[in-house]
Design a protein around this motif. Structure first.
Motif, PDB file in Angstrom:
ATOM      1  N   HIS A   1     -17.416  -4.781   7.760  1.00  0.00           N
ATOM      2  CA  HIS A   1     -17.126  -6.174   8.079  1.00  0.00           C
ATOM      3  C   HIS A   1     -17.811  -6.576   9.373  1.00  0.00           C
ATOM      4  O   HIS A   1     -18.408  -7.627   9.474  1.00  0.00           O
TER       5      HIS A   1
ATOM      6  N   PRO B   1     -11.833   2.582   9.657  1.00  0.00           N
ATOM      7  CA  PRO B   1     -12.228   2.837   8.277  1.00  0.00           C
ATOM      8  C   PRO B   1     -13.575   2.173   8.014  1.00  0.00           C
ATOM      9  O   PRO B   1     -13.874   1.139   8.609  1.00  0.00           O
ATOM     10  N   ALA B   2     -14.353   2.787   7.168  1.00  0.00           N
ATOM     11  CA  ALA B   2     -15.701   2.305   6.896  1.00  0.00           C
ATOM     12  C   ALA B   2     -15.697   0.819   6.536  1.00  0.00           C
ATOM     13  O   ALA B   2     -16.603   0.079   6.915  1.00  0.00           O
ATOM     14  N   ILE B   3     -14.628   0.386   5.858  1.00  0.00           N
ATOM     15  CA  ILE B   3     -14.570  -0.996   5.409  1.00  0.00           C
ATOM     16  C   ILE B   3     -14.638  -1.960   6.584  1.00  0.00           C
ATOM     17  O   ILE B   3     -15.340  -2.957   6.562  1.00  0.00           O
TER      18      ILE B   3
ATOM     19  N   LEU C   1      -4.974   4.976   8.180  1.00  0.00           N
ATOM     20  CA  LEU C   1      -4.941   3.540   8.411  1.00  0.00           C
ATOM     21  C   LEU C   1      -4.469   3.211   9.821  1.00  0.00           C
ATOM     22  O   LEU C   1      -4.842   2.193  10.390  1.00  0.00           O
TER      23      LEU C   1
ATOM     24  N   SER D   1     -21.813  -6.522   3.236  1.00  0.00           N
ATOM     25  CA  SER D   1     -20.778  -6.252   2.236  1.00  0.00           C
ATOM     26  C   SER D   1     -21.285  -5.211   1.259  1.00  0.00           C
ATOM     27  O   SER D   1     -22.471  -5.144   0.943  1.00  0.00           O
ATOM     28  N   ALA D   2     -20.373  -4.393   0.806  1.00  0.00           N
ATOM     29  CA  ALA D   2     -20.753  -3.341  -0.126  1.00  0.00           C
ATOM     30  C   ALA D   2     -21.245  -3.929  -1.440  1.00  0.00           C
ATOM     31  O   ALA D   2     -22.077  -3.345  -2.120  1.00  0.00           O
ATOM     32  N   LEU D   3     -20.710  -5.119  -1.769  1.00  0.00           N
ATOM     33  CA  LEU D   3     -21.065  -5.705  -3.055  1.00  0.00           C
ATOM     34  C   LEU D   3     -22.428  -6.364  -3.048  1.00  0.00           C
ATOM     35  O   LEU D   3     -23.098  -6.441  -4.065  1.00  0.00           O
TER      36      LEU D   3
ATOM     37  N   VAL E   1       0.843  -1.197   0.000  1.00  0.00           N
ATOM     38  CA  VAL E   1       0.000   0.000   0.000  1.00  0.00           C
ATOM     39  C   VAL E   1       0.881   1.251   0.000  1.00  0.00           C
ATOM     40  O   VAL E   1       0.651   2.211  -0.739  1.00  0.00           O
TER      41      VAL E   1
END
Lengths: 324, 253
Positions: free
Chosen positions: B244, B238-240, B164, B249-251, B142
């Protein structure tokens, strides 16, 4: 843009990772740097965007020494794709792709439009993916986003460090095919690092083989497979003739064969096996071996009869007598 | 939601302690032998405010120092000092705050300042350690990608490293504040007030009811701040990661 290493060397302590490396990449060409691990291919690549500064020698982009270009400026105009992708985990797909345009201070509307365009280009529907988080992507999807991010600001140069090395073989082939498609629409100068010779042969306009920090040979794939240098012969392996055949399509070769009489079905008149003109010669050989025949009828994808392919054609091409 | 319930409970306990008509019968029940139940010199609410200000200020100073040192030590120019910084900060934490206080009083006099110094010394390490750990453990690819696409060192720090690292740094700050609320009771020894004065007075006058009210008040203060900062930490994720945890899931949307 043209790209050139001029007597570039990089030493880490006493060890020379790259030793007097000189090579030129013409505008719009795809150079593959290939060689065993530790041969200096990644170091050479990273010299271009100055993630590594050469100990001696220089790197020229369009004739300009990269060490004279401000480093962030340089990098914003060179796309960079790495094996582990390195998507920013706290940004969604759209934000990742928009990273370079944001650095270049594009306006929001322009960035948004560009992100959609790129997702479309790499085959990910924008509606499904722009809001997705990197952690939810498969390896193949993540690398598509990685490629899109590298292409975002339409850089004239693209550096790819084993970009398809971490995905499964099936996905790798799909990504390679898509990459070739993308490349044919965007003419960019590309430097591509891999240790996979098949990948090098499939993608490269020119392949540079490195060993022990030195350039061993640089040539078009067809020529490279004919190179007599012992290291290259060893590196290309005993099946290099098959690799040559894999590069050539039946359609390219069919021009060399005698067109058959309209309506005819070969010399003897007995129907032999069929092969499509977009198949490779390697596949043709395999079919011949399978059918125990020494000739095949070539048909176009639309089913039109194009001519006959014989074992002699294959022998000529495998030995490099035909056009490479 | 559970964390808000915890917060509410501690708040209720604390507020109940501020109201003498509620507190007195409770103390009378537990400590029938004491001759005086409510600490007479200062109201508990004033002592708690002092205590809170002292620990929060010390926490803020420790957070700034810890984060600053942690960031500096992970920059290219600061790397050589990493071990030194870590050692000095560990040393500061091994010194008992009471000892720091005793050593500092001759120079800084009685009152607020020596207590602040003792608390800062004692609570910088968790912030520093967490800052170092968070930044050191960021995924290499990253950072490589961030540099490779042309971010300046400052942009990498502000846009990639800190966002992060923030959740882990946040944990360090929470630990630091909780330590401070507990340790700030020594403030009484230097005349800086706070809930420690109730405890110290209770000990010298042999009155367990005072010790009890000081201890419970500072404990609920610590627990309350802990839940509050935990909630804030959750906000820093983080939003991610939040997605979780919440399992959507965003997808799949």
């Amino acid at each position: 843009m043209t790209l050139e290493w001029r007597n570039a060397s990089k030493a880490y302590g006493k060890k020379r990772a790259v030793n007097d490396f000189s090579l030129e990449v013409p505008k719009g060409e795809l150079l593959v740097l290939v060689g065993p691990s530790g041969c200096g291919k990644t170091t050479s690549l990273r010299m271009i965007n100055r993630l590594v500064d050469p100990s001696s020698g220089k790197i020229l982009v369009d004739g300009r020494d990269v060490s004279e270009i401000p480093v962030t400026e340089l990098r914003r105009h060179i796309g960079y794709v790495i094996q582990q992708v390195g998507l920013f985990p706290h940004m969604n797909v759209a934000e990742n792709i928009g990273a370079v345009p944001r650095l270049l201070k594009w306006n929001k509307v322009k960035i948004q439009a560009r992100v959609r365009e790129l997702l479309d280009l790499v085959g990910l529907p924008a509606d499904d993916y722009s809001e997705a988080w990197p952690a939810h992507l498969s390896g193949g999807e993540a690398q598509r986003v990685g490629v899109a991010r590298a292409l975002a600001a339409d850089p004239p140069i693209l550096l790819m460090d084993e970009p398809f090395g971490a995905v499964d073989p099936l996905t790798r082939e799909v990504l390679q095919r898509e990459f070739l498609r993308i490349r044919s629409t965007l003419k960019k100068t590309v430097v591509f690092v891999t240790h996979d010779l098949d990948e090098a042969i499939r993608l490269g306009d020119c392949i540079a083989v490195m060993n022990g920090g030195r350039l061993v040979a640089a040539a078009a794939p067809g020529e490279l497979l004919l190179n007599a240098n012992p290291f290259i012969r060893d590196f290309t392996g005993e099946d290099r003739a098959l690799r040559r055949l894999a590069r050539l399509s039946v359609g390219d070769t069919i021009g060399q064969t005698t067109p058959i009489a309209p309506g005819g079905y070969g010399d003897s008149g007995t129907p032999t096996g069929l092969i499509r003109t977009d198949a490779t010669l390697k596949e043709a050989l395999s079919l011949m071996l399978e059918a125990g025949e020494s000739s095949l009828n070539a048909v176009s994808p639309s089913g039109r009869h194009m001519g006959k392919l014989t074992m002699e054609n294959l022998l000529e091409n495998a030995a490099g007598i035909g056009v490479s | 939601m559970r964390r808000w319930i915890g917060l509410f409970v501690y708040l209720v306990v604390l507020v109940a302690f501020f109201i003498p008509s509620i507190l007195e019968p409770v103390l009378q029940f537990f400590f029938p032998g004491a001759n005086e139940w409510i600490f007479p010199r200062e109201s508990l609410i004033k002592l708690t405010t002092e205590h809170l200000l002292l620990s929060l200020l010390a926490g803020a100073v420790a957070a700034v120092i810890g984060m600053g040192l942690g960031i500096a030590a992970t920059r290219r120019a600061g790397r050589p000092f990493l071990t030194l910084i870590r050692d000095v900060s560990s040393l500061a934490q091994t010194m008992p705050p009471a000892a720091v206080l005793a050593l500092a009083i001759p120079f800084l006099g009685f009152g607020f300042k020596p207590v602040l110094l003792a608390l800062v010394c004692y609570s910088t390490l968790p912030v520093l350690n967490n800052t170092l750990a968070a930044i050191e453990n960021l995924p290499r690819p990253v950072l490589e990608a961030a540099r490779g696409i042309g971010m300046s060192r400052l942009q990498v720090l502000l846009q990639i490293e800190l966002p992060l690292a923030l959740p882990v740094i946040g944990t360090g700050i929470r630990i630091c504040v909780v330590i401070n609320v507990g340790t700030a009771t020594i403030g009484a020894l230097a005349g800086a007030g706070g809930l420690g004065s109730v405890i110290v007075a209770g000990l010298t006058r042999n009155n367990p009811a005072w010790v009890f009210q000081g201890a419970i008040a500072s404990a609920s203060l610590a627990l309350m701040l802990n839940s509050l900062l935990l909630a804030a930490e959750h906000g820093l994720q983080p939003a991610i990661l939040r997605n979780h945890i919440d399992g959507n899931s965003a997808l799949s949307a």
